[in-house]
Design a protein around this motif. Sequence first.
Motif, PDB file in Angstrom:
ATOM      1  N   UNK A  11     -83.089  17.941 -59.845  1.00 31.68           N
ATOM      2  CA  UNK A  11     -82.322  17.814 -61.086  1.00 31.68           C
ATOM      3  C   UNK A  11     -83.198  17.172 -62.156  1.00 31.68           C
ATOM      4  N   UNK A  12     -83.963  16.174 -61.737  1.00 32.37           N
ATOM      5  CA  UNK A  12     -84.911  15.542 -62.653  1.00 32.37           C
ATOM      6  C   UNK A  12     -85.959  16.539 -63.102  1.00 32.37           C
ATOM      7  N   UNK A  15     -84.511  18.876 -65.573  1.00 32.07           N
ATOM      8  CA  UNK A  15     -84.339  18.176 -66.845  1.00 32.07           C
ATOM      9  C   UNK A  15     -85.638  18.219 -67.656  1.00 32.07           C
ATOM     10  N   UNK A  16     -86.748  17.883 -66.997  1.00 33.82           N
ATOM     11  CA  UNK A  16     -88.036  17.876 -67.699  1.00 33.82           C
ATOM     12  C   UNK A  16     -88.491  19.295 -68.046  1.00 33.82           C
ATOM     13  N   UNK A  19     -86.693  20.158 -71.133  1.00 31.59           N
ATOM     14  CA  UNK A  19     -87.267  19.415 -72.265  1.00 31.59           C
ATOM     15  C   UNK A  19     -88.560  20.068 -72.745  1.00 31.59           C
ATOM     16  N   UNK A  93     -74.592  20.103 -62.695  1.00 27.71           N
ATOM     17  CA  UNK A  93     -74.652  18.650 -62.487  1.00 27.71           C
ATOM     18  C   UNK A  93     -75.361  17.958 -63.643  1.00 27.71           C
ATOM     19  N   UNK A  94     -76.473  18.549 -64.056  1.00 22.90           N
ATOM     20  CA  UNK A  94     -77.253  17.959 -65.150  1.00 22.90           C
ATOM     21  C   UNK A  94     -76.446  17.939 -66.433  1.00 22.90           C
ATOM     22  N   UNK A  97     -73.813  15.296 -66.190  1.00 25.16           N
ATOM     23  CA  UNK A  97     -74.439  13.979 -66.267  1.00 25.16           C
ATOM     24  C   UNK A  97     -74.790  13.607 -67.707  1.00 25.16           C
ATOM     25  N   UNK A  98     -75.439  14.532 -68.411  1.00 27.21           N
ATOM     26  CA  UNK A  98     -75.890  14.240 -69.775  1.00 27.21           C
ATOM     27  C   UNK A  98     -74.698  14.091 -70.722  1.00 27.21           C
ATOM     28  N   UNK A 101     -72.781  10.901 -69.948  1.00 31.33           N
ATOM     29  CA  UNK A 101     -73.504   9.717 -70.417  1.00 31.33           C
ATOM     30  C   UNK A 101     -73.298   9.482 -71.906  1.00 31.33           C
ATOM     31  N   UNK A 102     -73.382  10.575 -72.673  1.00 29.78           N
ATOM     32  CA  UNK A 102     -73.220  10.438 -74.120  1.00 29.78           C
ATOM     33  C   UNK A 102     -71.789  10.024 -74.467  1.00 29.78           C
ATOM     34  N   UNK A 104     -69.840   8.273 -72.523  1.00 27.57           N
ATOM     35  CA  UNK A 104     -69.774   6.863 -72.116  1.00 27.57           C
ATOM     36  C   UNK A 104     -70.402   5.970 -73.191  1.00 27.57           C
ATOM     37  N   UNK A 105     -71.578   6.364 -73.672  1.00 32.34           N
ATOM     38  CA  UNK A 105     -72.261   5.580 -74.714  1.00 32.34           C
ATOM     39  C   UNK A 105     -71.382   5.476 -75.957  1.00 32.34           C
ATOM     40  N   UNK A 108     -68.507   3.010 -75.208  1.00 34.03           N
ATOM     41  CA  UNK A 108     -68.985   1.626 -75.190  1.00 34.03           C
ATOM     42  C   UNK A 108     -69.251   1.139 -76.617  1.00 34.03           C
ATOM     43  N   UNK A 112     -67.324  -1.853 -78.492  1.00 30.37           N
ATOM     44  CA  UNK A 112     -68.051  -2.999 -79.051  1.00 30.37           C
ATOM     45  C   UNK A 112     -67.763  -3.147 -80.538  1.00 30.37           C
TER      46      UNK A 112
ATOM     47  N   UNK B 150     -91.283  13.027 -76.505  1.00 29.65           N
ATOM     48  CA  UNK B 150     -89.959  12.673 -77.032  1.00 29.65           C
ATOM     49  C   UNK B 150     -89.856  11.183 -77.370  1.00 29.65           C
ATOM     50  N   UNK B 238     -78.228   2.025 -73.605  1.00 30.75           N
ATOM     51  CA  UNK B 238     -77.235   3.091 -73.743  1.00 30.75           C
ATOM     52  C   UNK B 238     -77.260   3.718 -75.140  1.00 30.75           C
ATOM     53  N   UNK B 249     -80.834  10.235 -65.377  1.00 31.83           N
ATOM     54  CA  UNK B 249     -81.248  11.376 -64.560  1.00 31.83           C
ATOM     55  C   UNK B 249     -82.086  10.890 -63.377  1.00 31.83           C
ATOM     56  N   UNK B 253     -80.794  11.326 -59.663  1.00 35.31           N
ATOM     57  CA  UNK B 253     -81.656  12.161 -58.830  1.00 35.31           C
ATOM     58  C   UNK B 253     -82.132  11.391 -57.593  1.00 35.31           C
TER      59      UNK B 253
END
Lengths: 115, 344
Positions: A11-12, A15-16, A19, A93-94, A97-98, A101-102, A104-105, A108, A112, B150, B238, B249, B253
């Motif tokens: 998965x990593x 991801x790369x 990218x 999954x990726x 996940x991404x 995460x966004x 969640x950010x 948060x 705040x 990046x 974050x 990731x 992973x």
Amino acid sequence: MNNAGLPGTGIGGLFYLLLALSMPVVELMRSTSGRSDPGRRRQALHQFVMACSILGAVVGTVVAYLHVADVPSPLGVSGLALVTAPVVLAVLLLTVLVVGLRVWAWIVRDTEHVA
Amino acid sequence: MPLADQLTVIIPAYNEEASIADTVRSVLAQTTVPTRVIVVDDQSTDETAVLARAAGAEVICPLENTGSKAGAQNLALDLVTTPYCMAIDGDTTLAPDAIELLMRPFEGDPAVAAACGFVVPRHVSTVWERGRYVEYLLSFTFYKPTQDYYGSPLISSGCFSAYRTDRLREAGGWSERTRAEDMDLTWTFYQAGHQVRFVPDAVCYPIEPHDLDFMSKQLKRWSHGFVQNVSLHWKGILHLPFLSTVVSVALFDAVVASVIYLIVLPLLAIVLQAPLLLLVYVIDVPAVLVPVLVGAWRRGEVVRALVSLPSFFVLRTVNGFFMLEALVTEVVLRRPLLVYEKGH
């Protein structure tokens, strides 16, 4: 594995790969806004070519596997499905996940900000 | 004036008599020689201090062992009067132009707080050294340049990194709160709005663990350090989209891979009586092979890389064990690793 000392499933790596494949587009966008330079363009091209080579190697292996290897699947799944299922699963999954995460950010930061 | 002329090199060392002289000599033989080379002999029980001094370094000795690499480096940081400083491990040698090249990102860009180079194991003989050699080729040829493009290399490696001294001091020096002080410092820089650069042409050669005993100590420190840094920094990073995504990731992973390699795959192979499933351990050979061969080809080491490739998969599975151990110990049992145990 995406860094020395850390194990990985792919998965990593995926991801790369994505990218690196995106770099020409990113660089084009930077060029139009005057934020590109020859060093960055060279770096982007180099990583993009490597990513394409990785993709080619993986696809080539899959094609070779499907044509050459007459190995019955251990789970009773057809060859193509056996090869593509993990890739599709990894992409899903990726993405989860991404995006997760966004979100969640964002939550948060919002929490705040309110506090 | 070349920036290396405004540079102090700090070399923390504990019982490094086998390598410290080579390290100091390789620093002093650079195309641009640094102003000062300080070896912190952290109460070694061997001839480290004598050999470092004989090789041309200034040697300082704390009254008692500082207990960590970070502690030893901070001791020397107090003595630094140059605008730039550099940390190099006591078992690491440099390519002749490594410092000159590593300092380039600092020229004309005040936002750059740190720069790190390409790491290649000095000895590539045992299965562990070979596994690490392939790991580094893969990481430094494909992953790290992508991270750099990046704007966020994940770690400015502790074995060979340069820093702006004022930025390093603002960050509080090398923190001892985690077992991976280099990762901690890198992420602290990002949160402070600074940049970190990766310089692929600046090459260093550390001695990597040659047996399972040393490798275990290193992997334990790295795995615990990673988990500790995620726990410590997750809220702070974050709001940094690229870094937080890279870290997430990597964490996801690493956890999933560890469970699959050590539990799911062996169990499935046995329960389903399907030994072919074990091929999953090496399913990504083509993807690994391309960047590794590119990196090896540039160094004229294609045969060495090909011979070393199987060791990579062994080391990756062992990595999985230590990652699971770190997660269980740090997160579930809440027993953080507090002791810095050297494993090269």
